[in-house]
Scaffold this motif. Structure first.
Motif, PDB file in Angstrom:
ATOM      1  N   LYS A  91      19.742  53.836  23.774  1.00 25.70           N
ATOM      2  CA  LYS A  91      19.533  53.038  24.985  1.00 25.70           C
ATOM      3  C   LYS A  91      19.935  51.583  24.723  1.00 25.70           C
ATOM      4  O   LYS A  91      20.458  50.917  25.607  1.00 25.70           O
TER       5      LYS A  91
ATOM      6  N   SER B  35      14.887  53.341  36.186  1.00 25.34           N
ATOM      7  CA  SER B  35      13.748  52.649  36.812  1.00 25.34           C
ATOM      8  C   SER B  35      13.301  51.469  35.973  1.00 25.34           C
ATOM      9  O   SER B  35      12.434  50.712  36.385  1.00 25.34           O
ATOM     10  N   GLY B  36      13.825  51.363  34.772  1.00 26.16           N
ATOM     11  CA  GLY B  36      13.431  50.244  33.918  1.00 26.16           C
ATOM     12  C   GLY B  36      12.011  50.387  33.408  1.00 26.16           C
ATOM     13  O   GLY B  36      11.332  49.400  33.138  1.00 26.16           O
ATOM     14  N   THR B  37      11.558  51.641  33.263  1.00 26.70           N
ATOM     15  CA  THR B  37      10.194  51.882  32.797  1.00 26.70           C
ATOM     16  C   THR B  37       9.963  51.233  31.441  1.00 26.70           C
ATOM     17  O   THR B  37       8.884  50.724  31.165  1.00 26.70           O
TER      18      THR B  37
ATOM     19  N   ALA C  48      10.463  63.341  36.900  1.00 29.80           N
ATOM     20  CA  ALA C  48      10.732  61.914  36.680  1.00 29.80           C
ATOM     21  C   ALA C  48       9.672  61.233  35.837  1.00 29.80           C
ATOM     22  O   ALA C  48       9.832  60.082  35.455  1.00 29.80           O
TER      23      ALA C  48
ATOM     24  N   ASP D 166       8.679  72.062  37.693  1.00 30.00           N
ATOM     25  CA  ASP D 166       9.057  70.848  36.964  1.00 30.00           C
ATOM     26  C   ASP D 166      10.579  70.669  37.026  1.00 30.00           C
ATOM     27  O   ASP D 166      11.321  71.653  37.037  1.00 30.00           O
ATOM     28  N   ILE D 167      11.015  69.437  37.047  1.00 28.90           N
ATOM     29  CA  ILE D 167      12.458  69.142  36.968  1.00 28.90           C
ATOM     30  C   ILE D 167      12.609  67.921  36.068  1.00 28.90           C
ATOM     31  O   ILE D 167      11.775  67.021  36.104  1.00 28.90           O
TER      32      ILE D 167
ATOM     33  N   THR E 168      18.812  59.038  34.429  1.00 27.97           N
ATOM     34  CA  THR E 168      19.916  58.383  35.107  1.00 27.97           C
ATOM     35  C   THR E 168      21.183  58.394  34.252  1.00 27.97           C
ATOM     36  O   THR E 168      22.274  58.640  34.754  1.00 27.97           O
TER      37      THR E 168
ATOM     38  N   ASP F 164      12.913  61.151  24.356  1.00 28.64           N
ATOM     39  CA  ASP F 164      11.924  62.115  24.836  1.00 28.64           C
ATOM     40  C   ASP F 164      11.641  63.115  23.719  1.00 28.64           C
ATOM     41  O   ASP F 164      12.562  63.592  23.055  1.00 28.64           O
TER      42      ASP F 164
ATOM     43  N   ARG G 113       7.699  59.883  26.086  1.00 30.28           N
ATOM     44  CA  ARG G 113       8.763  59.357  25.250  1.00 30.28           C
ATOM     45  C   ARG G 113       8.198  58.850  23.950  1.00 30.28           C
ATOM     46  O   ARG G 113       7.031  58.467  23.891  1.00 30.28           O
TER      47      ARG G 113
ATOM     48  N   LYS H 179       7.000  56.420  39.924  1.00 31.12           N
ATOM     49  CA  LYS H 179       6.488  56.722  38.592  1.00 31.12           C
ATOM     50  C   LYS H 179       5.199  55.948  38.376  1.00 31.12           C
ATOM     51  O   LYS H 179       5.147  54.746  38.602  1.00 31.12           O
TER      52      LYS H 179
HETATM   53  P1  ADP Z   1      13.620  55.031  33.053  1.00 28.24           P
HETATM   54  O1  ADP Z   1      14.107  55.325  31.673  1.00 28.24           O
HETATM   55  O2  ADP Z   1      13.734  53.589  33.396  1.00 28.24           O
HETATM   56  O3  ADP Z   1      12.276  55.615  33.410  1.00 28.24           O
HETATM   57  P2  ADP Z   1      14.870  57.167  34.580  1.00 28.24           P
HETATM   58  O4  ADP Z   1      14.357  57.042  35.971  1.00 28.24           O
HETATM   59  O5  ADP Z   1      16.267  57.598  34.424  1.00 28.24           O
HETATM   60  O6  ADP Z   1      14.705  55.752  33.952  1.00 28.24           O
HETATM   61  O7  ADP Z   1      13.886  58.115  33.804  1.00 28.24           O
HETATM   62  C1  ADP Z   1      14.252  59.129  32.891  1.00 28.24           C
HETATM   63  C2  ADP Z   1      13.088  59.466  32.013  1.00 28.24           C
HETATM   64  O8  ADP Z   1      11.977  59.946  32.806  1.00 28.24           O
HETATM   65  C3  ADP Z   1      13.343  60.580  31.038  1.00 28.24           C
HETATM   66  O9  ADP Z   1      13.991  60.113  29.873  1.00 28.24           O
HETATM   67  C4  ADP Z   1      11.926  61.053  30.745  1.00 28.24           C
HETATM   68  O10 ADP Z   1      11.282  60.216  29.806  1.00 28.24           O
HETATM   69  C5  ADP Z   1      11.227  60.897  32.065  1.00 28.24           C
HETATM   70  N1  ADP Z   1      11.188  62.194  32.770  1.00 28.24           N
HETATM   71  C6  ADP Z   1      12.024  62.629  33.724  1.00 28.24           C
HETATM   72  N2  ADP Z   1      11.670  63.851  34.158  1.00 28.24           N
HETATM   73  C7  ADP Z   1      10.580  64.220  33.438  1.00 28.24           C
HETATM   74  C8  ADP Z   1       9.757  65.389  33.417  1.00 28.24           C
HETATM   75  N3  ADP Z   1       9.944  66.413  34.222  1.00 28.24           N
HETATM   76  N4  ADP Z   1       8.736  65.395  32.516  1.00 28.24           N
HETATM   77  C9  ADP Z   1       8.533  64.363  31.683  1.00 28.24           C
HETATM   78  N5  ADP Z   1       9.261  63.238  31.670  1.00 28.24           N
HETATM   79  C10 ADP Z   1      10.287  63.172  32.540  1.00 28.24           C
END
Ligand code: ADP
Ligand code: ZN
Length: 433
Positions: free
Chosen positions: A66, A92-94, A212, A233-234, A238, A302, A326, A422
């Motif tokens: 990243k 999303s910049g989490t 997400a 679940d999905i 990004t 992850d 993560r 989120k």
């Molecule tokens: P950010 O990294 O800013 O949150 P994203 O919106 O692209 O950006 O989020 C992707 C991340 O969200 C994945 O790497 C994962 O950590 C988490 N995620 C997505 N879907 C799932 C899911 N079904 N279960 C657990 N974590 C998930």
């Protein structure tokens, strides 16, 4: 309809591997020819595109992190001229600065197919009404599931996130049969329906596709009960397109990774060593078909496990377990590894709603862990003796699960902010120092 693209989703393994090899060779060549920073890395390692002859050579390629993506912000990794791109999305910049990803029309088409596979695997068809309440916009959730729903030919309700009253009104009036949002928002919708006097059988929903963010099996059962649906679940990110990198089938035992578009590996996050199937580690993806923003060996951070075990649904794609969170969601508290999902498991098991906040601090050189939890509305009783007893029970159940005892603070129902996207559950004050 059981599969959206049966010939691909059930492709015999040897054919799938051959397809991956053929696509990998092309994707590496594409990246080498068009992404200067990746070419430089390969050159430094003395690696030429022709050294990658198939998936057996994947391990020779360098990783992308990243941090690399952030360094190349905004378009250092773009592999086609901008004039060929039709869209941009952003993370999303989490966990820090946002990353932007580019898409050609072809990239969007393949992404839509991936989301369509997820909807069909959850029992969706052109007869369904799909309410999409993931956020629309830069976030990939909304437009991803929207595209998938269109592809399936379902009637799509592009609600975006928020405005819970309107979500409920449209859900009821238009007879939504599928709900797509984050699991935390699904839980909130369940709670809001109940408050408005609706029973789970009052809505027309059959299934939900939630992702997400990490969520536990306990949360799944809670949502299923409150909404009267089956919850799927999905997974996606990004950087690789968005939701639909992996999806659950009716078996609900891990998510099938769309292996015709992505190769998954599990590595040891400390050494980078590739681990055998069935071992827990960091998930790494290589895209195989992307034009605008191809990524080779991208480290997702992850943590999960892969399984090639045969699935009763007939799909041959490998399955990934629910990511626990993560590696950077993991809190190290007094030397003990703690995932917020473990706290959620305990709460829901003991009948608490999934509304909680975790606060970590360092006081007198020692880490503290405080968890704020809401009383279930039907059990709310603010007598001090009752609160103290319940807090003690919860603290002890958490100590059994985590190995360290948190301080529990029970608060009245509805005092913790609800999330429309989120959920943000952790406040780590130690980082501020
Ligand atoms: P950010 O990294 O800013 O949150 P994203 O919106 O692209 O950006 O989020 C992707 C991340 O969200 C994945 O790497 C994962 O950590 C988490 N995620 C997505 N879907 C799932 C899911 N079904 N279960 C657990 N974590 C998930
Ligand atoms: Zn399956």
């Amino acid at each position: 309809m059981k599969y959206f693209q049966p010939e691909i989703e059930t492709m015999p393994l040897d054919q799938l591997r051959a397809l991956q090899s053929e696509r990998l060779v092309k994707q590496v060549r594409h990246v080498y020819d068009h992404v200067p920073c990746y070419r430089q890395r390969m050159d430094e390692m003395g690696l030429k595109p022709e050294d990658i002859r198939g998936i057996e050579d994947l391990h020779k390629l360098p990783f992308l992190s990243k941090a690399d993506l952030r360094e190349q912000y905004p378009d250092g990794l773009l592999a086609v001229p901008k004039s060929e791109c039709v869209r941009i999305h952003s993370t999303s910049g989490t966990t820090g600065k946002r990353v932007v990803a580019f898409y050609t029309q072809h990239d969007v088409d393949l992404w839509d197919n991936c989301c369509a596979r997820a909807i069909v695997a959850a029992g969706g068809s052109c007869d369904d009404v799909v309410q999409v309440c993931y956020g629309y916009g830069l976030f990939t959730g909304g437009l991803g599931l929207h595209g998938g729903s269109h592809r399936v030919g379902a009637l799509t309700l592009p609600m975006s996130s928020g405005n819970t009253d309107r979500q409920i009104q449209f859900m009821m009036d238009l007879g939504a049969t599928f709900l797509c949002c984050t699991p935390s928002y699904a839980a909130y919708l369940g709670e809001s329906l109940k408050e408005r006097g609706y029973a789970p059988s009052d809505n027309h929903l059959k299934a939900g596709i939630f992702g997400a963010e990490p969520w536990t099996e306990e949360m799944r059962r809670d949502i299923e009960k409150n909404l009267g649906i089956k919850a799927y679940d999905i997974y996606g990110l990004t950087e690789l397109s968005g939701p639909g990198v992996a999806f659950e089938c009716a078996e609900q035992h891990g998510m099938h990774i769309n292996e015709d578009h992505f190769i998954a590996e599990i590595i040891d996050p400390d050494t980078g060593e590739v681990l055998p199937e069935g071992t827990k580690g960091e998930l790494v993806f290589t895209s195989l078909t992307k034009e605008a923003f191809p990524l080779l060996r991208y480290r997702t951070r992850d943590i999960c496990v892969l399984s090639r075990e045969k699935c009763s649904c007939g799909r041959t794609f490998i399955r990934m377990a629910k990511p626990m969170g993560r590696s950077d969601d993991m809190l190290i508290i007094r030397g003990v590894n703690v995932f917020p999902s473990q706290i959620e498991t305990v709460l829901i098991k003991l009948g608490y709603p999934p509304n909680y906040e975790i606060e970590v601090d360092r006081i007198n050189n020692s880490d503290t862990l405080d968890v704020r939890v809401e009383f279930p509305p039907e059990q709310f009783d603010d007598s001090l003796g009752n609160i103290a007893k319940k807090e003690k029970e919860l603290a002890s159940a958490m100590r059994d699960m985590l190995g360290i005892g948190p301080k529990i603070h029970l608060v009245p129902p509805k005092t913790i902010a609800r999330s429309e996207g989120k959920a943000v559950r952790v406040i780590d004050k130690r980082k501020l120092i």
